[in-house]
Structure formats: structure tokens, C-alpha cells
Design a protein around this motif. Structure first.
Motif, PDB file in Angstrom:
ATOM      1  N   VAL A  95       0.260 -10.976  -3.912  1.00  0.00           N
ATOM      2  CA  VAL A  95      -0.761 -11.564  -3.055  1.00  0.00           C
ATOM      3  C   VAL A  95      -1.207 -10.496  -2.056  1.00  0.00           C
ATOM      4  O   VAL A  95      -0.386  -9.956  -1.307  1.00  0.00           O
ATOM      5  N   VAL A  96      -2.485 -10.181  -2.055  1.00  0.00           N
ATOM      6  CA  VAL A  96      -3.007  -9.136  -1.180  1.00  0.00           C
ATOM      7  C   VAL A  96      -3.188  -9.696   0.230  1.00  0.00           C
ATOM      8  O   VAL A  96      -3.901 -10.684   0.433  1.00  0.00           O
ATOM      9  N   LEU A  97      -2.537  -9.072   1.195  1.00  0.00           N
ATOM     10  CA  LEU A  97      -2.680  -9.469   2.598  1.00  0.00           C
ATOM     11  C   LEU A  97      -3.823  -8.731   3.281  1.00  0.00           C
ATOM     12  O   LEU A  97      -4.525  -9.297   4.113  1.00  0.00           O
ATOM     13  N   SER A  98      -4.006  -7.464   2.953  1.00  0.00           N
ATOM     14  CA  SER A  98      -5.133  -6.691   3.480  1.00  0.00           C
ATOM     15  C   SER A  98      -5.535  -5.663   2.431  1.00  0.00           C
ATOM     16  O   SER A  98      -4.666  -4.990   1.860  1.00  0.00           O
ATOM     17  N   PRO A  99      -6.829  -5.537   2.141  1.00  0.00           N
ATOM     18  CA  PRO A  99      -7.279  -4.632   1.075  1.00  0.00           C
ATOM     19  C   PRO A  99      -7.182  -3.171   1.479  1.00  0.00           C
ATOM     20  O   PRO A  99      -7.050  -2.829   2.662  1.00  0.00           O
ATOM     21  N   ARG A 100      -7.268  -2.322   0.486  1.00  0.00           N
ATOM     22  CA  ARG A 100      -7.259  -0.879   0.719  1.00  0.00           C
ATOM     23  C   ARG A 100      -8.563  -0.462   1.378  1.00  0.00           C
ATOM     24  O   ARG A 100      -9.641  -0.919   1.010  1.00  0.00           O
ATOM     25  N   GLU A 101      -8.488   0.398   2.382  1.00  0.00           N
ATOM     26  CA  GLU A 101      -9.673   0.902   3.064  1.00  0.00           C
ATOM     27  C   GLU A 101     -10.028   2.286   2.541  1.00  0.00           C
ATOM     28  O   GLU A 101      -9.151   3.130   2.340  1.00  0.00           O
ATOM     29  N   GLU A 102     -11.299   2.505   2.271  1.00  0.00           N
ATOM     30  CA  GLU A 102     -11.733   3.800   1.769  1.00  0.00           C
ATOM     31  C   GLU A 102     -11.472   4.881   2.827  1.00  0.00           C
ATOM     32  O   GLU A 102     -11.908   4.772   3.969  1.00  0.00           O
ATOM     33  N   HIS A 103     -10.737   5.899   2.427  1.00  0.00           N
ATOM     34  CA  HIS A 103     -10.360   7.003   3.313  1.00  0.00           C
ATOM     35  C   HIS A 103      -9.584   6.496   4.538  1.00  0.00           C
ATOM     36  O   HIS A 103      -9.658   7.088   5.622  1.00  0.00           O
ATOM     37  N   GLY A 104      -8.876   5.384   4.372  1.00  0.00           N
ATOM     38  CA  GLY A 104      -8.138   4.846   5.514  1.00  0.00           C
ATOM     39  C   GLY A 104      -6.802   4.267   5.084  1.00  0.00           C
ATOM     40  O   GLY A 104      -6.091   4.838   4.258  1.00  0.00           O
ATOM     41  N   ALA A 105      -6.472   3.109   5.653  1.00  0.00           N
ATOM     42  CA  ALA A 105      -5.179   2.485   5.399  1.00  0.00           C
ATOM     43  C   ALA A 105      -5.074   2.013   3.956  1.00  0.00           C
ATOM     44  O   ALA A 105      -6.067   1.675   3.308  1.00  0.00           O
ATOM     45  N   GLY A 106      -3.844   1.990   3.442  1.00  0.00           N
ATOM     46  CA  GLY A 106      -3.595   1.500   2.098  1.00  0.00           C
ATOM     47  C   GLY A 106      -3.575  -0.019   2.054  1.00  0.00           C
ATOM     48  O   GLY A 106      -3.644  -0.705   3.076  1.00  0.00           O
ATOM     49  N   ARG A 107      -3.452  -0.524   0.848  1.00  0.00           N
ATOM     50  CA  ARG A 107      -3.408  -1.975   0.635  1.00  0.00           C
ATOM     51  C   ARG A 107      -2.027  -2.513   0.989  1.00  0.00           C
ATOM     52  O   ARG A 107      -1.008  -1.881   0.709  1.00  0.00           O
ATOM     53  N   VAL A 108      -2.004  -3.693   1.591  1.00  0.00           N
ATOM     54  CA  VAL A 108      -0.749  -4.383   1.885  1.00  0.00           C
ATOM     55  C   VAL A 108      -0.702  -5.658   1.056  1.00  0.00           C
ATOM     56  O   VAL A 108      -1.613  -6.483   1.117  1.00  0.00           O
ATOM     57  N   SER A 109       0.362  -5.811   0.268  1.00  0.00           N
ATOM     58  CA  SER A 109       0.546  -6.994  -0.566  1.00  0.00           C
ATOM     59  C   SER A 109       1.916  -7.594  -0.301  1.00  0.00           C
ATOM     60  O   SER A 109       2.809  -6.941   0.253  1.00  0.00           O
ATOM     61  N   MET A 110       2.075  -8.853  -0.694  1.00  0.00           N
ATOM     62  CA  MET A 110       3.369  -9.509  -0.549  1.00  0.00           C
ATOM     63  C   MET A 110       3.839  -9.995  -1.907  1.00  0.00           C
ATOM     64  O   MET A 110       3.049 -10.301  -2.800  1.00  0.00           O
ATOM     65  N   LEU A 111       5.158 -10.076  -2.039  1.00  0.00           N
ATOM     66  CA  LEU A 111       5.773 -10.544  -3.274  1.00  0.00           C
ATOM     67  C   LEU A 111       6.937 -11.433  -2.888  1.00  0.00           C
ATOM     68  O   LEU A 111       7.899 -10.981  -2.268  1.00  0.00           O
ATOM     69  N   GLU A 112       6.812 -12.714  -3.208  1.00  0.00           N
ATOM     70  CA  GLU A 112       7.861 -13.673  -2.869  1.00  0.00           C
ATOM     71  C   GLU A 112       8.856 -13.783  -4.009  1.00  0.00           C
ATOM     72  O   GLU A 112       8.471 -13.911  -5.180  1.00  0.00           O
ATOM     73  N   ARG A 113      10.124 -13.753  -3.687  1.00  0.00           N
ATOM     74  CA  ARG A 113      11.183 -14.030  -4.647  1.00  0.00           C
ATOM     75  C   ARG A 113      11.819 -15.340  -4.227  1.00  0.00           C
ATOM     76  O   ARG A 113      12.616 -15.390  -3.296  1.00  0.00           O
ATOM     77  N   THR A 114      11.423 -16.425  -4.901  1.00  0.00           N
ATOM     78  CA  THR A 114      11.846 -17.752  -4.469  1.00  0.00           C
ATOM     79  C   THR A 114      12.518 -18.508  -5.595  1.00  0.00           C
ATOM     80  O   THR A 114      12.414 -18.163  -6.764  1.00  0.00           O
ATOM     81  N   VAL A 115      13.208 -19.585  -5.225  1.00  0.00           N
ATOM     82  CA  VAL A 115      13.841 -20.459  -6.205  1.00  0.00           C
ATOM     83  C   VAL A 115      12.903 -21.596  -6.569  1.00  0.00           C
ATOM     84  O   VAL A 115      12.715 -21.942  -7.725  1.00  0.00           O
ATOM     85  N   VAL A 116      12.287 -22.207  -5.552  1.00  0.00           N
ATOM     86  CA  VAL A 116      11.413 -23.356  -5.765  1.00  0.00           C
ATOM     87  C   VAL A 116      10.024 -23.041  -5.256  1.00  0.00           C
ATOM     88  O   VAL A 116       9.852 -22.465  -4.182  1.00  0.00           O
TER      89      VAL A 116
END
Length: 461
Positions: A95-116
């Protein structure tokens, strides 16, 4: 004394730290494990970072300091030091939290490891598989229990069968089977149920299971049929033998896990795929019974936030009917689910195109003021979540007109409620689905869903 860091605060801080790490131009995946501990994964494959660099050393210390017990044992890791980085950086459930910026900050994504509940954020229905299946699957779901979902499923099944359709009903409320009791013929139950397929298929032993029984509500006239796949089976006692054992709870306790590959080099078997296999087996057996494929499949889903409901809504159905009683807890629950889908815009768009709100348990046909209030609450929930997506190029939908059934997903399909429905025992009331007050209560709902079935058939043709 320093206040302890709690779960929600730790996650908020972890997201901020991920943003700081991405500020150096690297993509970052924030992983939260089964205990809620967070790990920052930095993609340095094109610009390698030394494991003992000042940047990583300071970031690790900051994670441990700010996240407290919710910092992983190794809270910061780099892709260049990982065996298979794409398992995380290219995971389909990112799940992308913030997209990659051109010539700037990288992309931030999340990955949940859940049971339910992990499948609430699943990529969504396999459209290619859907197109190969000519019949629609319609799921009936309620965030809260006790809203008449199973009763509506039974009445809908009989109504569609009266139109000459072959209807398959699958009871997926495995912890609290309901539709099975409404549709089953006590003298002719199926030998096996959905839990049997899930447990037997785990060891490659599902072939030959007898999963279907003809429902007692099958119309006597016409060529319509109702087939039931129960949650539980009814073992057959053979002459001269004792009653065969059937430990439902022991099976139920083992069905929700993902399984390793059945053979070396194969693919792991997720719970979602195993449930799909069970439903597909029921569909195939429907065709084997009389040489007739189902015209429509009704999935009576588990209520609440549960793996079964998540899989059914996001992956296994073409249309989903969401039952709602107009109270704060209902809308808080649905908003929570909609916001989860909102994190993945493509999934959110797919979901809003195939769900409809059902207004359950209205006390009279003249209760228009309450129905209008529910219509407004449903509209607001949709506008704040599923219609508030990036890059949407559709005009803002209108609030549906008062006093009529609308085809917008947030326009409620009404089911009326009468005191005569309280305490109704289907086993003792022969022909209960045809009683005048029952037919009057479900008239608008049945007409609207019948149109949805027709539209789904057109979409697949």
C-alpha cells in the motif's frame, strides 16, 4: 516516569521515520509484523548504503528510541543485504503511503503481516477468472450480525428459482451457520460441507466429497432449482454401523491458515485460494447433479471483520450486498472498511462498482424519513472514502432521489420489518417465504437484486 509507547502512536512515528529515510531518495517499505513491530526496509540496490554507515546507525537508534517495544529487533534493513528483496519491494499487497517524487524523496509503502483481515487490502477480484465464469456470484454481508442477512438470502434464492434459475447458495458463515438451517432439507442433507473441503484439500484429499443437497425451498413448479452447500456436513450412517464421528470444531480450528506448496517447487496456497477452490468445487458439482450449471451463486458471508468476509468481498464475488441498520456503529464500521480500500485506489474503484447498500429492518413502508436519513449517511460514507480517490475523472455523484430505488451503490435497497417476522420458525411454518407479509417486506429488495443479476449476466455475455 516516561509514558509507554502504545500501538497507534508507534505506527504514526514509524511512518514519519519512513518519510525521513525516503528523503534521501530511496524507496522505503514499512513492514509491520504479527506483533505490531515495525521494520524499515530501504531500497539501496542502485545506491548501496554501508551497513555501518552513520545514516543507518542513527536511524536504527531513532527507531528503537521512538518506537519502544514496537521496534523490530533489527528495525532498519537494506535491500542490498537481503536475500530476496523483491519479496517485499514488489509484493502485490503493498500500500503506497506517499508516491515517489521526481528528483526528490523516494516512495514510501507499507506492508502488513497480519493473522486476520489482511484480505481487506487484497489486490481484488481476478477479473480474468471472473470472465471465464459465466454466472455471477452475489455476496450478502453485514458489518453487524442480526440484521436479517441469512433470511434475505433464503428468500432471494427462492425468488430467483421461481424465475426458472438454478441457484447455488453457499453457507460461508462457518462460525455461526444460519442459511443452512433455513434452506436444508432435514432428511436429505449433504454428506460434507465447506469445512470438509477446506480440511481435506489441505492434504490433497478433497476428491469425491459430496458437498451439495437440494434445498427444501426449491419450487415445486417450473424448472428452477436451489442447491445448498452447507457449512457442515451430515455424515451418513450405514446399516449395521455406529454413527460416524464428525468433529466440526476440530476442522474449523484448522481452516484459516495459509499452506505451504503441495509439492516441491509449487506455489503456496493462501486461504483466499483455498476458499475459491471450495466454492468452485460446489459450482462444478451443481453442474454434475443435473447437467445444469448454476445461473447465480449466492454467498452468505460471515459478519464483521473476518478473513472470510474479507476474501469474499474483495476477491470472490461479482456483486456485494452490504446490509446496514442506520446507527453510528454501522457507519463507523463501514467507513473503517472503505478507508482500508481507499488506500489502494484501483481496489477502491473496483469495490464501489460492485457493492450496494441494503437498508435492513425498516418498520413500515411509510417510514420515508428514516430511509432518507440512511440514504444520506450512506452517501456521506461513500463520498468521504470511495469517491475521494486520486486521479478520479468522474463527476461528483448526486444524492439519489428520495422515495425510489436507485442504482447508485450508496442508494439503499429497502427491506421492511414487521413484528410477524420476530420468532418466525421456518421449520414449523410451511411455506413461510410466501406469506403475504414476508413478500411485502422484501418486494423492493427482490426486484432490485433480480435486476442486478440480469445486468451481471449481460456484463459476462
Amino acid at each position: 516516569m516516561t509514558a509507554p509507547v502504545r500501538f497507534d502512536a508507534a505506527w504514526e512515528r514509524a511512518c514519519k521515520l519512513a518519510g525521513v529515510a525516503a528523503g534521501q531518495g530511496h524507496d522505503v517499505v514499512l513492514v509491520r509484523d504479527l506483533s505490531g513491530r515495525s521494520t524499515l526496509l530501504i531500497d539501496d540496490r542502485h545506491d548501496e548504503i554501508a551497513p555501518n554507515s552513520d545514516q543507518l546507525t542513527m536511524l536504527r537508534a531513532e527507531c528503537r528510541n521512538r518506537l519502544g517495544p514496537f521496534a523490530a529487533h533489527e528495525p532498519v534493513q537494506t535491500a542490498s543485504a537481503m536475500f530476496s528483496a523483491d519479496m517485499f519491494f514488489a509484493a502485490p499487497e503493498l500500500v503506497v503511503l506517499s508516491p515517489r517524487e521526481e528528483h526528490g524523496a523516494g516512495r514510501v509503502s507499507m506492508l502488513e503481516r497480519t493473522v486476520v483481515g489482511a484480505d481487506w487490502s487484497a489486490p481484488g477480484v481476478d477479473q480474468e477468472a471472473d470472465s471465464r465464469r459465466p454466472w455471477p456470484r452475489i455476496a450478502l454481508y453485514g458489518f453487524k450480525g442480526g440484521v436479517g442477512r441469512s433470511t434475505a438470502t433464503a428468500i432471494l434464492a427462492q425468488h430467483l428459482a421461481e424465475q426458472g434459475r438454478c441457484v447455488l447458495v453457499v453457507d460461508l458463515d462457518l462460525e455461526s451457520p444460519g442459511i443452512s438451517n433455513l434452506l436444508a432439507d432435514p432428511e436429505a442433507g449433504s454428506e460434507h460441507g465447506i469445512v470438509d473441503h477446506l480440511t481435506e484439500s489441505a492434504v490433497g484429499n478433497a476428491e469425491g466429497l459430496k458437498l451439495l443437497a437440494k434445498s427444501s425451498l426449491t419450487p415445486k413448479d417450473g424448472n428452477g432449482e436451489i442447491w445448498l452447500a452447507s457449512a457442515s456436513g451430515t455424515p451418513r450412517k450405514k446399516r449395521g454401523e455406529e454413527e460416524p464421528p464428525y468433529d466440526y470444531l476440530a476442522k474449523l480450528n484448522r481452516i484459516y491458515t495459509d499452506l505451504p506448496p503441495a509439492a516441491a517447487g509449487g506455489e503456496s496456497r493462501s486461504f483466499a485460494q483455498r476458499l475459491e477452490d471450495a466454492i468452485s468445487a460446489c459450482e462444478e458439482q451443481t453442474a454434475e447433479q443435473r447437467g445444469r450449471r448454476p445461473d447465480v451463486v449466492l454467498l452468505d458471508s460471515r459478519a464483521g471483520i473476518h478473513d472470510i468476509a474479507a476474501v469474499v468481498l474483495t476477491r470472490l464475488c461479482d456483486r456485494a450486498l452490504l446490509f446496514a441498520v442506520d446507527n453510528p456503529s454501522t457507519w463507523e464500521g463501514y467507513r473503517m472498511l472503505f478507508k482500508q480500500w481507499q488506500r489502494q485506489p484501483d481496489l477502491a474503484r473496483a469495490m464501489r462498482d460492485r457493492i450496494s447498500i441494503v437498508a435492513a429492518m425498516f418498520h413500515s413502508a411509510g417510514d420515508s424519513e428514516r430511509l432518507n436519513a440512511l440514504r444520506r449517511h450512506a452517501y456521506d460514507a461513500f463520498m468521504d472514502t470511495l469517491y475521494d480517490l486520486p486521479d478520479d475523472d468522474i463527476p461528483e455523484p448526486f444524492l439519489p432521489d428520495e422515495g425510489r430505488v436507485d442504482d447508485a451503490p450508496y442508494a439503499p435497497l429497502p427491506i421492511l420489518f414487521g413484528n410477524d417476522l420476530v420468532g418466525l420458525d421456518p421449520q414449523r411454518s410451511s411455506g413461510w417465504t410466501k406469506l403475504p407479509f414476508v413478500r411485502a417486506a422484501y418486494r423492493d429488495f427482490l426486484g432490485a437484486v433480480e435486476q442486478l443479476v440480469q445486468d451481471s449476466h449481460k456484463d459476462k455475455s
